[in-house]
Design an enzyme around this catalytic site. Structure first.
Site, PDB file in Angstrom:
ATOM      1  N   ALA A  40       0.831  -1.202   0.000  1.00  0.00           N
ATOM      2  CA  ALA A  40       0.000   0.000   0.000  1.00  0.00           C
ATOM      3  C   ALA A  40       0.867   1.253   0.000  1.00  0.00           C
ATOM      4  O   ALA A  40       0.549   2.260  -0.632  1.00  0.00           O
ATOM      5  CB  ALA A  40      -0.908  -0.005   1.217  1.00  0.00           C
ATOM      6  N   GLU A  41       1.986   1.151   0.695  1.00  0.00           N
ATOM      7  CA  GLU A  41       2.888   2.293   0.765  1.00  0.00           C
ATOM      8  C   GLU A  41       3.508   2.541  -0.610  1.00  0.00           C
ATOM      9  O   GLU A  41       3.637   3.685  -1.063  1.00  0.00           O
ATOM     10  CB  GLU A  41       3.976   1.969   1.784  1.00  0.00           C
ATOM     11  N   TYR A  42       3.886   1.433  -1.263  1.00  0.00           N
ATOM     12  CA  TYR A  42       4.435   1.537  -2.611  1.00  0.00           C
ATOM     13  C   TYR A  42       3.399   2.192  -3.531  1.00  0.00           C
ATOM     14  O   TYR A  42       3.705   3.112  -4.280  1.00  0.00           O
ATOM     15  CB  TYR A  42       4.811   0.147  -3.128  1.00  0.00           C
ATOM     16  N   SER A  88      22.462 -19.018 -31.194  1.00  0.00           N
ATOM     17  CA  SER A  88      21.756 -20.089 -30.483  1.00  0.00           C
ATOM     18  C   SER A  88      22.802 -21.020 -29.875  1.00  0.00           C
ATOM     19  O   SER A  88      23.992 -20.765 -29.992  1.00  0.00           O
ATOM     20  CB  SER A  88      20.799 -20.810 -31.414  1.00  0.00           C
ATOM     21  N   LYS A 127      18.504 -24.032 -18.310  1.00  0.00           N
ATOM     22  CA  LYS A 127      18.053 -23.566 -19.624  1.00  0.00           C
ATOM     23  C   LYS A 127      16.587 -23.181 -19.470  1.00  0.00           C
ATOM     24  O   LYS A 127      15.702 -24.026 -19.411  1.00  0.00           O
ATOM     25  CB  LYS A 127      18.215 -24.641 -20.701  1.00  0.00           C
ATOM     26  N   GLU A 184      16.364 -14.356 -20.635  1.00  0.00           N
ATOM     27  CA  GLU A 184      15.142 -15.056 -21.012  1.00  0.00           C
ATOM     28  C   GLU A 184      13.930 -14.400 -20.345  1.00  0.00           C
ATOM     29  O   GLU A 184      13.921 -14.206 -19.132  1.00  0.00           O
ATOM     30  CB  GLU A 184      15.258 -16.509 -20.545  1.00  0.00           C
ATOM     31  N   CYS A 423     -24.343 -46.159 -18.356  1.00  0.00           N
ATOM     32  CA  CYS A 423     -23.094 -46.674 -17.830  1.00  0.00           C
ATOM     33  C   CYS A 423     -22.540 -47.724 -18.793  1.00  0.00           C
ATOM     34  O   CYS A 423     -23.261 -48.656 -19.156  1.00  0.00           O
ATOM     35  CB  CYS A 423     -23.326 -47.298 -16.456  1.00  0.00           C
TER      36      CYS A 423
HETATM   37  S1  IVH Z   1      23.022 -18.401 -23.714  1.00  0.00           S
HETATM   38  C1  IVH Z   1      25.708 -17.882 -26.959  1.00  0.00           C
HETATM   39  N1  IVH Z   1      21.908 -19.245 -21.514  1.00  0.00           N
HETATM   40  O1  IVH Z   1      18.259 -21.002 -25.306  1.00  0.00           O
HETATM   41  C2  IVH Z   1      24.612 -18.489 -26.240  1.00  0.00           C
HETATM   42  N2  IVH Z   1      20.610 -19.265 -23.497  1.00  0.00           N
HETATM   43  O2  IVH Z   1      19.348 -21.792 -28.325  1.00  0.00           O
HETATM   44  C3  IVH Z   1      23.442 -17.633 -26.217  1.00  0.00           C
HETATM   45  N3  IVH Z   1      18.305 -20.051 -23.168  1.00  0.00           N
HETATM   46  O3  IVH Z   1      17.517 -18.572 -27.594  1.00  0.00           O
HETATM   47  C4  IVH Z   1      22.379 -18.083 -25.320  1.00  0.00           C
HETATM   48  N4  IVH Z   1      18.475 -20.400 -21.011  1.00  0.00           N
HETATM   49  O4  IVH Z   1      16.579 -18.194 -25.330  1.00  0.00           O
HETATM   50  C5  IVH Z   1      21.744 -19.037 -22.829  1.00  0.00           C
HETATM   51  N5  IVH Z   1      21.040 -19.940 -19.464  1.00  0.00           N
HETATM   52  C6  IVH Z   1      20.878 -19.711 -20.786  1.00  0.00           C
HETATM   53  C7  IVH Z   1      19.663 -19.958 -21.440  1.00  0.00           C
HETATM   54  C8  IVH Z   1      19.568 -19.745 -22.806  1.00  0.00           C
HETATM   55  C9  IVH Z   1      17.668 -20.449 -22.071  1.00  0.00           C
HETATM   56  C10 IVH Z   1      17.689 -20.027 -24.503  1.00  0.00           C
HETATM   57  C11 IVH Z   1      17.845 -18.740 -25.224  1.00  0.00           C
HETATM   58  C12 IVH Z   1      18.348 -19.067 -26.604  1.00  0.00           C
HETATM   59  C13 IVH Z   1      18.285 -20.559 -26.625  1.00  0.00           C
HETATM   60  C14 IVH Z   1      19.564 -21.063 -27.244  1.00  0.00           C
END
Ligand code: IVH
Length: 686
Positions: A40-42, A88, A127, A184, A423
């Protein structure tokens, strides 16, 4: 404090101060999960700033916390070329220890390390199962948030990302001029459940999983709608960053980099750690795997990264993937399969449950061939049809579920499911009472399916426990009409049993011994075993404790039943109706005559319940109490014992070799007790 709206210098200072306060408390609340002022304060500080800004638009700044929400709906997202491509990660799908070993060997080979060289130092991270985001800060201000897109070009989703309370809009003074933070965006499971509930309540489509919900929220063109879909964020890396010679930071390791991001106000998961060599990676993989189902968010594996940034640079990339990182996946919790049929099963209380029969599919660590559709409404809502391709999910010990139908793959002419009006086992009429979601067979104990379930329920371990009396045997006993009612079990003999198919004399003997043994039971087990609707184990225990004797329960009025703690009108009515039926009383009398017995007690005096309203989780081996004993003591003192740790857990009682539950408790900052502490709570000395 009343804002001074008329003298602009003072107002400007106050606005600045409010922004600073809101930023600080917002960070404590959203990122550290450790608020220091009341909500509430926030809110009151927030409204004060809103008021000032409304009256003095010239005082509005881009980083003002009030700018998190709002803005116009967009027609489309603008494309953004990433300053540094978003890569990726190579995926390792071998879910064994060899998955980690492969990566470590590759790293050692590429770095040309000698056999005798020490173990490689890695950063290990979950991940996260969400979507990658690039947050660009210039002079410490968030100027752009962009999705990964194809890695080279993404979409500008700044408006939506601003609504995420965990993402700082402004950074401390000392940050580099240009700083891109990558991480993420995801949706917590509790937020996901709440969102789906709201969607259902308003008759809208539900989301299949938190990842899809998060992706939908991020790509929502109307920021007002996006703001209703609570998202979270974890940072795991950087993109463009000012070079050292232009005032940028210098890090030697990825771990240092993450610690710095954390210090700058970004959420970095507490599950991030370092590990040495293949064994270290494997240990991390296993530890996170054990914690997976208890986390507040979905992960689909772990990521290993070479810690040394110099080594990362030396290793470089292949196509779009760095050689210094790998994603080590966990077994999938979702898979697609086809629906071979929809069967209707009959439960103990006559409830008809539609069950999808599936082409066998390996998901969440087991082969799944059935998934419940719960009831007619649920089956229709999901609109599962025979021949459909569906997505099946099984997480942890939760029963497998059909989460969605892949409509594009529906075969032509697939028929909508509709519930049977009879049934499927006994042919009695199936009815759905007003206000109920379930159809029930009206056959009662005339229905052999209900009889079988009633017997299995009575014989289960937590009820009177007839060891070895499983469903195959019950099928035989009921189908051969040897057993029609519960007391018939105790009239079985060697001569009636041995003619049964596959019933050797030895197994018949064993069953008779088990039946004999089951006769000596307890009142709560017996009561639970009767299978009275809405009377579970906990209620049975409460009833036994309150009344002491079975006859007292049988003769209690609904009003008297309502006096028992935890018993509401529905349960009271169900109990009363059960004992009002003459044939139920006869069955009980008959069981007693067959020798089923328990000790009766005096009704419990009304005692104080020091642990009322408290939920406990017991884990590991306690020095002198078995888990069941600890549970009984806690329940007797009015507490509840749950199977898994959550925010709602009041205390975790941990003994030796406590595992992931303890880790989870520590993660949530819950109170952890040993056996002695528990005894202290029980006898009121603590
Ligand atoms: S590092 C160079 N760390 O996984 C590496 N990615 O295919 C760049 N992801 O699109 C990504 N957890 O959305 C990294 N601890 C993590 C991750 C992570 C999830 C996802 C990310 C990326 C996909 C990689």
């Amino acid at each position: 404090m009343t804002p001074d709206l008329f003298s602009t210098p003072g107002t400007a200072d106050r606005a600045e101060e409010l922004r600073r306060l809101l930023q600080e408390h917002g960070h404590r609340y959203y990122v550290l999960d450790d608020p220091q002022i009341a909500d509430a304060e926030y809110d009151s500080l927030f409204r004060e700033l809103q008021t000032i800004e409304a009256q003095h638009p010239e005082l509005v700044t881009a980083d003002s916390p009030t700018r998190r929400v709002g803005g116009m709906a967009l027609a489309a997202f603008v494309s953004v070329r990433h300053a540094v491509p978003m890569l990726s990660i190579r995926t390792e799908t071998d879910t064994q220890a060899s998955g980690a070993k492969n990566f470590d060997s590759r790293v050692r080979r590429e770095l040309e390390l000698e056999e005798a060289a020490p173990e490689v130092d890695y950063v290990t991270e979950p991940k996260f199962d969400g979507l990658a985001m690039n947050l660009r800060y210039e002079a410490g201000l968030l100027v752009q948030a962009a999705t990964r897109g194809d890695g080279a070009v993404g979409e500008d989703v700044t408006q939506n990302i601003r609504t995420i309370g965990q993402i700082p809009l402004r950074l401390p003074a000392a940050v580099p001029q240009v700083l891109e933070v990558r991480g993420e965006v995801y949706m917590r499971r509790d937020d996901f459940e709440a969102l789906n509930q709201r969607q259902r309540d308003s008759g809208q489509k539900t989301f299949v999983n938190p990842r899809n919900a998060a992706a939908g929220a991020v790509r929502q063109l109307d920021p007002a709608v996006a703001a209703q879909r609570p998202l979270s964020f974890f940072a795991y890396g950087v993109g463009e960053i000012s070079p050292v010679e232009r005032g940028g930071p210098s890090f030697a390791t990825h771990f240092e980099l993450l610690q710095t991001l954390k210090a700058w106000g970004f959420p970095v998961s507490d599950l991030v750690s370092t590990a040495q060599g293949a064994d270290g990676l494997t240990a991390y993989y296993q530890s996170i795997g054990r914690q997976r189902d208890g986390l507040g968010f979905d992960i689909d594996g772990v990521v290993y990264k070479v810690n040394s940034l110099a080594w990362q640079a030396r290793m470089g990339f292949v196509t779009r993937e760095p050689r210094w990182a790998v994603a080590h996946k966990f077994p999938a919790q979702e898979q697609s399969t086809t629906v071979l049929g929809i069967e209707v099963q009959v439960g103990r209380t006559g409830k008809l449950t539609p069950v999808a029969k599936l082409a066998p599919v390996f998901v969440g660590g087991v082969t799944v061939t059935n998934a419940t559709l719960h009831n007619e409404d649920e089956a229709r809502r999901k609109d599962v049809r025979v021949g459909d391709t569906v997505i099946v999910r099984r997480a942890g010990d939760v029963i497998p579920e059909v989460v969605a139908v892949v409509l594009e793959k529906r075969p032509p002419g697939a028929q909508e499911f509709s519930m049977l009006r009879q049934c499927p086992v006994c042919g009695s009429a199936a009815v759905r009472e007003q206000g109920e979601v379930d159809y029930r067979c009206t056959g009662g104990l005339f229905c052999s399916a209900q009889r079988k379930q009633a017997i299995l329920h009575f014989a289960q371990r937590r009820a009177v426990e007839v060891e070895g009396l499983g469903d195959k045997l019950v099928d035989q006993l009921v189908d051969s009409e040897l057993v029609r009612t519960l007391p018939d079990l105790y009239r079985l003999s060697l001569s009636t049993l041995t003619p049964l198919d596959r019933m050797a004399e030895k197994s018949a003997q064993k069953l008779l011994e088990a039946l004999q043994k089951s006769k000596e039971t307890t009142l709560p087990r017996f009561l639970f075993g009767l299978g009275i609707r809405h009377v579970g184990e906990a209620t049975a225990k409460e009833l036994a404790r309150h009344f002491g004797k079975l006859n007292a329960i049988m003769d209690a009025s609904p009003e008297e039943l309502l006096q028992v703690s935890d018993i509401g009108p529905i349960v009271a009515e169900s109990l009363h109706a059960f004992f009002a039926q003459a044939h139920n009383r006869e069955v009980i009398e008959d069981l007693r005559e067959c020798g089923v017995c328990w000790t009766e007690a005096e009704p419990a005096p009304v005692v104080s319940k020091p642990l009322a309203g408290k939920t406990f989780v017991i884990t590991g081996t306690l020095p002198s109490l078995s888990r069941d004993e600890a549970r009984d003591l806690i329940e007797a003192a009015g507490g509840k014992v749950a199977g898994s740790v959550s925010k709602k857990t009041s205390f975790v009682v941990a003994g030796s070799e406590a595992g992931s539950k303890l880790e989870r408790a520590v993660e949530l900052g819950l109170a952890v007790l040993n056996e002695q502490d528990l005894r202290g709570l029980l006898d009121g000395s603590a």
